[in-house]
Design a protein around this motif. Structure first.
Motif, PDB file in Angstrom:
ATOM      1  N   LYS A   1     -51.035  75.183  40.674  1.00 61.58           N
ATOM      2  CA  LYS A   1     -49.933  75.612  39.813  1.00 61.58           C
ATOM      3  C   LYS A   1     -48.877  74.536  39.629  1.00 61.58           C
ATOM      4  O   LYS A   1     -48.428  74.277  38.504  1.00 61.58           O
ATOM      5  N   LYS A   2     -48.481  73.890  40.718  1.00 62.01           N
ATOM      6  CA  LYS A   2     -47.330  72.993  40.670  1.00 62.01           C
ATOM      7  C   LYS A   2     -47.694  71.514  40.534  1.00 62.01           C
ATOM      8  O   LYS A   2     -46.923  70.743  39.970  1.00 62.01           O
ATOM      9  N   VAL A   3     -48.830  71.107  41.060  1.00 64.38           N
ATOM     10  CA  VAL A   3     -49.186  69.682  41.029  1.00 64.38           C
ATOM     11  C   VAL A   3     -50.089  69.368  39.844  1.00 64.38           C
ATOM     12  O   VAL A   3     -49.819  68.453  39.061  1.00 64.38           O
ATOM     13  N   LEU A   4     -51.165  70.150  39.680  1.00 62.30           N
ATOM     14  CA  LEU A   4     -52.082  69.923  38.559  1.00 62.30           C
ATOM     15  C   LEU A   4     -51.622  70.610  37.285  1.00 62.30           C
ATOM     16  O   LEU A   4     -51.775  70.069  36.186  1.00 62.30           O
ATOM     17  N   GLY A   5     -51.106  71.831  37.419  1.00 62.52           N
ATOM     18  CA  GLY A   5     -50.810  72.629  36.233  1.00 62.52           C
ATOM     19  C   GLY A   5     -52.056  73.209  35.604  1.00 62.52           C
ATOM     20  O   GLY A   5     -52.027  73.674  34.462  1.00 62.52           O
ATOM     21  N   CYS A   6     -53.169  73.187  36.340  1.00 60.26           N
ATOM     22  CA  CYS A   6     -54.439  73.720  35.843  1.00 60.26           C
ATOM     23  C   CYS A   6     -55.336  73.991  37.043  1.00 60.26           C
ATOM     24  O   CYS A   6     -54.980  73.694  38.184  1.00 60.26           O
ATOM     25  N   SER A   7     -56.509  74.536  36.788  1.00 61.88           N
ATOM     26  CA  SER A   7     -57.461  74.802  37.866  1.00 61.88           C
ATOM     27  C   SER A   7     -58.132  73.507  38.328  1.00 61.88           C
ATOM     28  O   SER A   7     -58.135  72.500  37.609  1.00 61.88           O
ATOM     29  N   LEU A   8     -58.707  73.553  39.517  1.00 65.11           N
ATOM     30  CA  LEU A   8     -59.475  72.408  40.008  1.00 65.11           C
ATOM     31  C   LEU A   8     -60.632  72.101  39.060  1.00 65.11           C
ATOM     32  O   LEU A   8     -60.972  70.926  38.834  1.00 65.11           O
ATOM     33  N   GLN A   9     -61.232  73.147  38.505  1.00 66.73           N
ATOM     34  CA  GLN A   9     -62.371  72.945  37.604  1.00 66.73           C
ATOM     35  C   GLN A   9     -61.938  72.206  36.336  1.00 66.73           C
ATOM     36  O   GLN A   9     -62.654  71.328  35.846  1.00 66.73           O
ATOM     37  N   ARG A  10     -60.775  72.579  35.805  1.00 65.85           N
ATOM     38  CA  ARG A  10     -60.294  71.893  34.593  1.00 65.85           C
ATOM     39  C   ARG A  10     -60.000  70.432  34.897  1.00 65.85           C
ATOM     40  O   ARG A  10     -60.328  69.541  34.089  1.00 65.85           O
ATOM     41  N   TRP A  11     -59.398  70.151  36.038  1.00 61.38           N
ATOM     42  CA  TRP A  11     -59.099  68.765  36.376  1.00 61.38           C
ATOM     43  C   TRP A  11     -60.381  67.959  36.582  1.00 61.38           C
ATOM     44  O   TRP A  11     -60.469  66.798  36.166  1.00 61.38           O
TER      45      TRP A  11
ATOM     46  N   ALA B   1     -54.665  58.366  41.712  1.00 64.27           N
ATOM     47  CA  ALA B   1     -55.751  58.621  42.662  1.00 64.27           C
ATOM     48  C   ALA B   1     -55.243  59.370  43.885  1.00 64.27           C
ATOM     49  O   ALA B   1     -55.901  60.293  44.386  1.00 64.27           O
ATOM     50  N   ARG B   2     -54.060  58.996  44.346  1.00 60.52           N
ATOM     51  CA  ARG B   2     -53.501  59.685  45.513  1.00 60.52           C
ATOM     52  C   ARG B   2     -53.077  61.106  45.165  1.00 60.52           C
ATOM     53  O   ARG B   2     -53.308  62.047  45.908  1.00 60.52           O
ATOM     54  N   PHE B   3     -52.461  61.276  44.004  1.00 57.86           N
ATOM     55  CA  PHE B   3     -52.050  62.595  43.541  1.00 57.86           C
ATOM     56  C   PHE B   3     -53.244  63.545  43.438  1.00 57.86           C
ATOM     57  O   PHE B   3     -53.142  64.740  43.694  1.00 57.86           O
ATOM     58  N   SER B   4     -54.392  63.026  43.015  1.00 55.89           N
ATOM     59  CA  SER B   4     -55.522  63.896  42.684  1.00 55.89           C
ATOM     60  C   SER B   4     -56.609  63.941  43.746  1.00 55.89           C
ATOM     61  O   SER B   4     -57.621  64.630  43.559  1.00 55.89           O
ATOM     62  N   ARG B   5     -56.421  63.240  44.871  1.00 56.62           N
ATOM     63  CA  ARG B   5     -57.466  63.280  45.904  1.00 56.62           C
ATOM     64  C   ARG B   5     -57.687  64.701  46.420  1.00 56.62           C
ATOM     65  O   ARG B   5     -58.811  65.090  46.758  1.00 56.62           O
ATOM     66  N   ALA B   6     -56.624  65.498  46.484  1.00 56.62           N
ATOM     67  CA  ALA B   6     -56.759  66.879  46.967  1.00 56.62           C
ATOM     68  C   ALA B   6     -57.727  67.678  46.106  1.00 56.62           C
ATOM     69  O   ALA B   6     -58.389  68.604  46.598  1.00 56.62           O
ATOM     70  N   ALA B   7     -57.819  67.356  44.818  1.00 57.22           N
ATOM     71  CA  ALA B   7     -58.725  68.078  43.931  1.00 57.22           C
ATOM     72  C   ALA B   7     -60.183  67.861  44.330  1.00 57.22           C
ATOM     73  O   ALA B   7     -61.046  68.714  44.068  1.00 57.22           O
ATOM     74  N   VAL B   8     -60.471  66.738  44.966  1.00 56.76           N
ATOM     75  CA  VAL B   8     -61.814  66.471  45.484  1.00 56.76           C
ATOM     76  C   VAL B   8     -62.020  67.176  46.823  1.00 56.76           C
ATOM     77  O   VAL B   8     -63.085  67.756  47.088  1.00 56.76           O
ATOM     78  N   LEU B   9     -61.001  67.175  47.667  1.00 54.84           N
ATOM     79  CA  LEU B   9     -61.163  67.655  49.048  1.00 54.84           C
ATOM     80  C   LEU B   9     -61.148  69.174  49.182  1.00 54.84           C
ATOM     81  O   LEU B   9     -61.883  69.732  50.007  1.00 54.84           O
TER      82      LEU B   9
END
Length: 509
Positions: free
Chosen positions: A201-211, A377-385
């Motif tokens: 909600k706050k970091v991506l503004g979308c679902s993990l799947q969309r990212w 890359a650092r902002f979005s690493r959580a989307a992988v983990l």
């Protein structure tokens, strides 16, 4: 007419530790730089003569931010010496706790450390300034308060499993010295779910799947334009600020990226070359090569240690502090690690490239390894983990074993390689006559913030700031963006300092 040059020194102490960057400026441009670790730590020498397992207790104290990563590296080195295969449960627990530490560190670095620079007084007339102040004002900003709360919760996973965080010691050769009940698993799943909700909600503004569907720079642009929720979330706001400031044109250094790899997949556990979430490799000049730890060396020509010729592999490494006069050209207590005798950048961007993550391969090809790519890359690493954390918590079997018994640690040598939150981390250990006879540690910031090597090549972020425009020497904020994108961890890089009496100007970033 001669070009008048000047020097300024920037203390980099936003997190902890003692690290400085000295810049040479000519006509408002950075023409040279020197990264200085100004504190001697000496963990390698502290460990000599101690019992083999003492490294499990002492090395997490190298850094209070990434102690779990040091514990893992220490345990893996002893696993190798003991020739033991850890149970799958132990592999999952080690992975999960390391991931939790990454999530905490990445989000705090991004929101509390990096984004704070957008409220620098130099930007008071920029269109983003008022919103940035609402979000990132220390101790008061909305994003700051939310990030502190969410990241505080995610490391509770380490406390549930390991008894405490930071400075845990639950990993041991053979596995982990703790078990998980079904109640523990339920608690951890709830914590991951809560963090995921906040992150989407706050970091991506979308679902993990969309990212995950973003594969190219063009995809990223379409995602940005697609929704106000995307642009308003932390990554979207970061990209908005970066566009205004043209940060994609800054921070381009060497095109060498190094990953030791991390998070072995349980279905490959025990194979000679197990697959990992983040693959090991060396991505150089657009080409990805396999990783070989024998190609690592440490140089000390410009480091405050007794000289030796060229670079030495960590198993041959020497850590004898030495402070010489100006004639020795030694200016940092960090050594200069090199891979294939080349400076190499490490961290989330390197992990993405070595794992062939398409978005970052495309970003590198089109814009280079710049400040924006590094921080994204650092902002979005959580989307992988996060998907792996959800999956692996469901695979832990409380009825199965978490530890393979080891009667004693035999003599021998081994290494433990992993990725700390800031990149490639390695421990090299030699056990002789039942005691530690050699211990060498190479941390991520030693790679990124290294001084020059024996061929006088700059370290990665020394190189990355060359050519940067400095409009206000008393407030070199663009340099701050570049260095912050590497996420410097000062205590990890520095191993007292004789101040350069010729430097009369010092500024804090």
């Amino acid at each position: 007419m001669t070009d008048k040059k000047s020097k300024i020194t920037i203390p980099l102490n936003r997190v902890e530790g003692d690290l400085e960057l000295t810049l040479e400026l000519g006509e408002g441009i950075v023409t040279d730089s020197w990264s200085r670790g100004v504190m001697y730590r000496g963990f390698e020498n502290m460990l000599k003569g101690r019992a083999p397992k003492d490294g499990l207790v002492l090395t997490p104290r190298v850094c209070g931010i990434c102690g779990t990563a040091h514990l893992l590296a220490a345990a893996k080195a002893l696993d190798m010496i003991s020739q033991v295969r850890i149970p799958v449960n132990a592999l999952l627990v080690r992975n999960l706790t390391s991931m939790a530490e990454h999530l905490q560190s990445d989000m705090r670095q991004a929101i509390l450390m990096f984004m704070k620079d957008f409220i620098n007084p130099a930007y008071r007339r920029q269109p983003f300034f008022k919103e940035a102040l609402k979000r990132y004002d220390p101790f008061k900003g909305s994003s700051v308060l939310q990030a502190i709360t969410s990241t505080k919760q995610i490391v509770e996973i380490i406390a549930i499993i390991g008894g405490q965080w930071p400075l845990s010691s639950f990993m041991v050769p053979g596995g982990v010295a703790s078990t998980m009940t079904q109640d523990d698993i339920i608690s951890c799943r709830y914590i991951v779910s809560q963090f995921k909700t906040w992150y989407e909600k706050k970091v991506l503004g979308c679902s993990l799947q969309r990212w995950a569907a973003i594969k190219t720079l063009d995809d990223l642009e379409r995602w940005y334009d697609e929704s106000e929720s995307h642009r308003h979330a932390e990554i979207g706001f970061f990209l908005s600020c970066a566009r205004v400031l043209n940060l994609e044109k800054t921070g381009k250094g060497y095109k060498n990226f190094l990953s030791f790899g991390q998070f072995e997949l349980p279905e490959d556990h025990g194979s000679d070359t197990p697959r990992m979430v983040f693959a090991p490799g060396f991505y150089s000049q657009g080409t990805l090569d396999s990783f070989n730890q024998q190609l690592i060396s440490e140089h000390v020509t410009h480091s405050c240690f007794e000289d030796y010729a060229g670079g030495l592999h960590p198993f041959m490494g020497e850590t004898t502090p030495f402070i010489g006069g100006p004639e020795h050209f030694k200016y940092s207590f960090a050594k200069a690690p090199r891979y294939q005798d080349k400076p190499a950048e490490t961290g989330p961007l390197a992990e993405m490239l070595c794992s062939n993550q398409p978005l970052f391969v495309d970003l590198l090809a089109k814009q280079g390894g710049n400040t924006v790519a590094r921080q994204l890359a650092r902002f979005s690493r959580a989307a992988v983990l996060l998907p792996y954390m959800e999956k692996w918590l469901g695979m832990i079997d409380p009825a199965d074993t978490f530890y393979t018994p080891i009667p004693f640690i035999p003599d021998g040598k081994g290494y433990g390689l992993t990725s700390g939150s800031r990149g490639a981390l390695g421990h090299w250990v030699v056990i002789e006559d039942g005691e530690i006879s050699k211990y060498q540690i190479i941390t991520p910031t030693s790679w990124n913030g290294s001084p020059r090597d024996s061929s006088h090549a700059r370290g990665p972020w020394e190189e990355a700031v060359i050519g940067t425009e400095v409009d206000e020497p008393e407030n070199p904020v663009t340099v701050g963006h570049i260095i912050r994108s590497f996420d410097p961890c000062q205590v990890c890089s520095v191993h007292t300092l004789q101040k350069d009496k010729g430097l009369k100007t010092r500024y804090r970033v």
